[in-house]
Design a protein around this motif. Structure first.
Motif, PDB file in Angstrom:
ATOM      1  N   ARG A   1      -2.860  20.052  34.881  1.00 19.33           N
ATOM      2  CA  ARG A   1      -3.667  21.105  34.255  1.00 19.33           C
ATOM      3  C   ARG A   1      -3.096  22.491  34.556  1.00 19.33           C
ATOM      4  O   ARG A   1      -3.054  23.364  33.684  1.00 19.33           O
TER       5      ARG A   1
ATOM      6  N   GLU B   1       0.021  23.062  32.522  1.00 20.27           N
ATOM      7  CA  GLU B   1      -0.316  23.341  31.126  1.00 20.27           C
ATOM      8  C   GLU B   1      -0.746  24.796  30.959  1.00 20.27           C
ATOM      9  O   GLU B   1      -0.419  25.441  29.963  1.00 20.27           O
ATOM     10  N   ARG B   2      -1.456  25.311  31.952  1.00 18.50           N
ATOM     11  CA  ARG B   2      -1.906  26.699  31.886  1.00 18.50           C
ATOM     12  C   ARG B   2      -0.768  27.670  32.161  1.00 18.50           C
ATOM     13  O   ARG B   2      -0.742  28.778  31.628  1.00 18.50           O
ATOM     14  N   ARG B   3       0.192  27.231  32.985  1.00 15.96           N
ATOM     15  CA  ARG B   3       1.332  28.086  33.339  1.00 15.96           C
ATOM     16  C   ARG B   3       2.627  27.312  33.109  1.00 15.96           C
ATOM     17  O   ARG B   3       3.173  26.700  34.038  1.00 15.96           O
TER      18      ARG B   3
ATOM     19  N   ASP C   1      -2.406  30.076  42.007  1.00 13.56           N
ATOM     20  CA  ASP C   1      -1.942  28.842  41.360  1.00 13.56           C
ATOM     21  C   ASP C   1      -0.573  28.429  41.880  1.00 13.56           C
ATOM     22  O   ASP C   1      -0.310  27.240  42.117  1.00 13.56           O
TER      23      ASP C   1
END
Length: 298
Positions: free
Chosen positions: A271, A274-276, A236
């Motif tokens: 996205r 938001e996840r990290r 990511d």
């Protein structure tokens, strides 16, 4: 941490500190090296075989509540090479301890003592088998302890059949060799628990606990889930860096991608952020290179 692992670590620590010296008959090293490959192979093969049988048994279980156990076993499959490597390393560590000790070579006097012990059917010859090597250990210990008036000598063995009292407390030496142990300057101990007892007897409790704390280094292997999570994290971070650079070029008019492609990239970046929530751009090319290289090192 396994008991044997703890004792190996604590013994290595006190040897390194110079508080303890191993008396190692050369035949022990020879026997260890001669059997090492066979034992290593049997240990790793045995673990792998038991693991495969367990996997096979679990495959027949179809209930939903069996799934967590099945997934855990599958994850452990990825740790099998590490389990084998740890077994190999244990053998290497033990061999290093043995080689670093005071290697005892048998003299004619010890060999003669073995013959006399055998003729008299004294332990370890009391079991009517070829116990020459075991008897040589006794004679070498007797010589080493008898030649010095300093320090405390300990005979530590897991072989209770040849060296311990036959019908009674196996922590006590056989009557044929008990004269070698006065309980003060020369002591008899049985097994891994005996090794720990020898160290407890030598050190005061607080000092021994400190030794255990120093030597109790645990190297727990990562689970498959942890490896995959780390891989995804670095993926990511590398992807985000490249994507932001790509959209920046579009914003500067240096890219020929379409507005739709630009929007897809920006939505994907949102996205990932938001996840990290801790995601950020690298401060330097070096930092970015480290992140990119880490994916291959996981």
């Amino acid at each position: 941490m396994p008991e044997r692992q703890v004792e190996k670590g604590s013994l290595g620590q006190v040897i390194m500190d110079g508080d303890v010296e191993l008396l190692v008959p050369s035949l022990v090293i020879d026997e260890f090296e001669r059997n090492r490959e066979r034992i290593e192979q049997s240990m790793t093969t045995s673990v792998a075989d038991r693991f495969r049988l367990l996997q096979k048994d679990l495959e027949t279980l179809t209930a939903e509540w069996h799934r967590p156990g099945f997934e855990a076993i599958n994850a452990l499959a990825y740790e099998m090479p590490l389990i084998g490597a740890m077994a190999m390393r244990n053998f290497r560590d033990i061999l290093e301890l043995l080689r670093a000790g005071w290697v005892l070579e048998p003299s004619d006097a010890e060999r003669l003592g073995v013959v006399e012990r055998g003729l008299a059917k004294q332990a370890p010859f009391h079991r009517h088998k070829n116990s020459v090597a075991d008897a040589l250990l006794v004679e070498l210990y007797a010589t080493a302890g008898g030649e010095s008036e300093d320090g405390t000598y300990c005979f530590v063995t897991s072989n209770h059949l040849d060296f311990s009292v036959e019908n009674g407390d196996q922590r006590l030496p056989h009557p044929d060799i008990e004269a070698l142990f006065d309980g003060e300057s020369s002591r008899y101990y049985l097994g891994v628990c005996g090794l720990q007892a020898a160290m407890v007897d030598h050190y005061d409790p607080d000092e021994f606990r400190e030794i255990l704390d120093v030597s109790d280094f645990q190297e727990n292997p990562r689970t498959l889930d942890a490896i995959l999570e780390a891989e995804q994290e670095f993926f990511d971070r590398v992807w985000y860096e490249r994507s932001v650079l790509h959209t920046y070029r579009y914003e500067q008019g240096e890219s020929d991608e379409t507005p739709e492609q630009y929007k897809v990239s920006k939505d994907a970046q949102a996205r990932v952020r938001e996840r990290r929530p801790d995601l950020r751009l690298c401060d330097s090319d070096f930092e970015w290179g480290v992140s990119a290289a880490a994916i291959g090192d996981i």
